[in-house]
Enzyme design. Sequence first.
Site, mmCIF file in Angstrom:
data_model
loop_
_atom_site.group_PDB
_atom_site.id
_atom_site.type_symbol
_atom_site.label_atom_id
_atom_site.label_comp_id
_atom_site.label_asym_id
_atom_site.label_seq_id
_atom_site.Cartn_x
_atom_site.Cartn_y
_atom_site.Cartn_z
ATOM 1 N N TYR A 100 54.842 162.730 67.066
ATOM 2 C CA TYR A 100 54.361 161.182 65.907
ATOM 3 C C TYR A 100 54.330 161.185 65.089
ATOM 4 O O TYR A 100 53.111 160.490 64.760
ATOM 5 C CB TYR A 100 53.006 160.404 67.179
ATOM 6 C CG TYR A 100 53.780 159.944 68.163
ATOM 7 C CD1 TYR A 100 54.819 158.736 67.945
ATOM 8 C CD2 TYR A 100 53.540 159.958 69.615
ATOM 9 C CE1 TYR A 100 55.202 158.141 69.058
ATOM 10 C CE2 TYR A 100 53.260 158.923 70.650
ATOM 11 C CZ TYR A 100 54.459 158.425 70.710
ATOM 12 O OH TYR A 100 54.813 157.840 71.741
ATOM 13 N N PHE A 125 45.430 153.759 64.816
ATOM 14 C CA PHE A 125 46.118 154.535 67.213
ATOM 15 C C PHE A 125 46.006 155.684 66.396
ATOM 16 O O PHE A 125 46.551 156.320 67.558
ATOM 17 C CB PHE A 125 46.895 154.087 67.181
ATOM 18 C CG PHE A 125 48.266 153.342 67.024
ATOM 19 C CD1 PHE A 125 49.330 154.295 66.833
ATOM 20 C CD2 PHE A 125 48.655 151.653 65.983
ATOM 21 C CE1 PHE A 125 50.380 153.977 66.176
ATOM 22 C CE2 PHE A 125 49.634 152.092 64.947
ATOM 23 C CZ PHE A 125 51.175 152.556 65.727
ATOM 24 N N ARG A 174 66.355 150.982 74.033
ATOM 25 C CA ARG A 174 65.532 150.103 73.138
ATOM 26 C C ARG A 174 65.625 148.870 73.918
ATOM 27 O O ARG A 174 64.256 148.034 74.224
ATOM 28 C CB ARG A 174 65.777 149.830 71.813
ATOM 29 C CG ARG A 174 65.440 151.592 70.857
ATOM 30 C CD ARG A 174 64.035 151.870 70.454
ATOM 31 N NE ARG A 174 62.981 150.583 70.192
ATOM 32 C CZ ARG A 174 61.893 151.001 69.543
ATOM 33 N NH1 ARG A 174 61.167 151.863 70.202
ATOM 34 N NH2 ARG A 174 60.844 149.952 69.279
ATOM 35 N N THR A 180 56.786 146.938 72.262
ATOM 36 C CA THR A 180 55.638 148.410 71.650
ATOM 37 C C THR A 180 54.458 147.112 73.373
ATOM 38 O O THR A 180 54.122 147.882 73.566
ATOM 39 C CB THR A 180 55.399 148.145 70.416
ATOM 40 O OG1 THR A 180 56.581 148.741 69.811
ATOM 41 C CG2 THR A 180 54.349 149.105 70.737
ATOM 42 N N ARG A 213 59.116 147.848 79.970
ATOM 43 C CA ARG A 213 57.323 147.879 79.363
ATOM 44 C C ARG A 213 56.856 146.781 80.437
ATOM 45 O O ARG A 213 55.786 146.642 81.154
ATOM 46 C CB ARG A 213 57.847 147.800 78.121
ATOM 47 C CG ARG A 213 57.854 149.361 78.297
ATOM 48 C CD ARG A 213 57.855 149.360 76.216
ATOM 49 N NE ARG A 213 57.119 150.791 75.502
ATOM 50 C CZ ARG A 213 57.981 150.612 74.350
ATOM 51 N NH1 ARG A 213 58.150 149.606 73.579
ATOM 52 N NH2 ARG A 213 57.598 151.856 73.498
ATOM 53 N N ASN A 267 52.447 151.917 77.753
ATOM 54 C CA ASN A 267 53.529 151.472 77.969
ATOM 55 C C ASN A 267 54.531 151.796 78.742
ATOM 56 O O ASN A 267 55.575 151.539 77.938
ATOM 57 C CB ASN A 267 53.511 150.702 75.977
ATOM 58 C CG ASN A 267 53.634 151.467 75.572
ATOM 59 O OD1 ASN A 267 53.738 152.813 75.395
ATOM 60 N ND2 ASN A 267 53.642 151.036 73.940
ATOM 61 N N HIS A 322 58.816 155.910 75.900
ATOM 62 C CA HIS A 322 59.122 155.816 74.258
ATOM 63 C C HIS A 322 60.640 155.735 74.252
ATOM 64 O O HIS A 322 60.587 156.284 75.104
ATOM 65 C CB HIS A 322 58.498 157.207 73.951
ATOM 66 C CG HIS A 322 59.048 157.447 72.744
ATOM 67 N ND1 HIS A 322 58.688 156.899 71.145
ATOM 68 C CD2 HIS A 322 60.356 158.246 71.852
ATOM 69 C CE1 HIS A 322 59.251 157.202 70.288
ATOM 70 N NE2 HIS A 322 60.544 158.180 70.679
#
Length: 136
Positions: A52, A60, A88, A94, A105, A115, A118
Amino acid sequence: MSKIEQTLSIIKPDAVERNLVQEIKNFLEKNNLIIKESKKIHITKDEASEFYKVHQSKSFFNDLCSYLSSGPIVVMILEGENAIFSYRKLMGATNPKEAENNTIRKLYGISIDKNSVHGSDSKDNAKKEINFFFKS
Ligand code: CDP
Ligand code: MG
């Protein structure tokens, strides 16, 4: 024109913990994505930070890396027509509260951090992220 792509998907700890792996896989397959590879792993916080690192300046970041390394995850290579964008879309926004109906989600996400999934956001990142988990 047909554009077969591959993208990286992660089923995050909150979803693995709630035994949602098979349900999420079925959802992906019903929506025309082929699961080419899949493995359940438990990564370290350092590995999560590396994965990440684009988010390293974000507030965050630390919590995100602790979270992704907090329990088992399932990493998958998905393949299909426009797989990057179509996955996506299937994931949804998100923040699960803002996710459209019938997205992963919306169906399963608990909160913006938990959530459930990824997904790579571009062709370049899909390549990098697939290599990160599935080095040949
Ligand atoms: O995962 P996605 O590409 O939709 O979102 P992102 O902007 O790339 O952020 C990566 C992950 O960081 C998200 O999936 C969230 O789990 C987490 N995040 C968070 O905890 N708090 C935020 N305000 C934004 C993102
Ligand atoms: Mg992202």
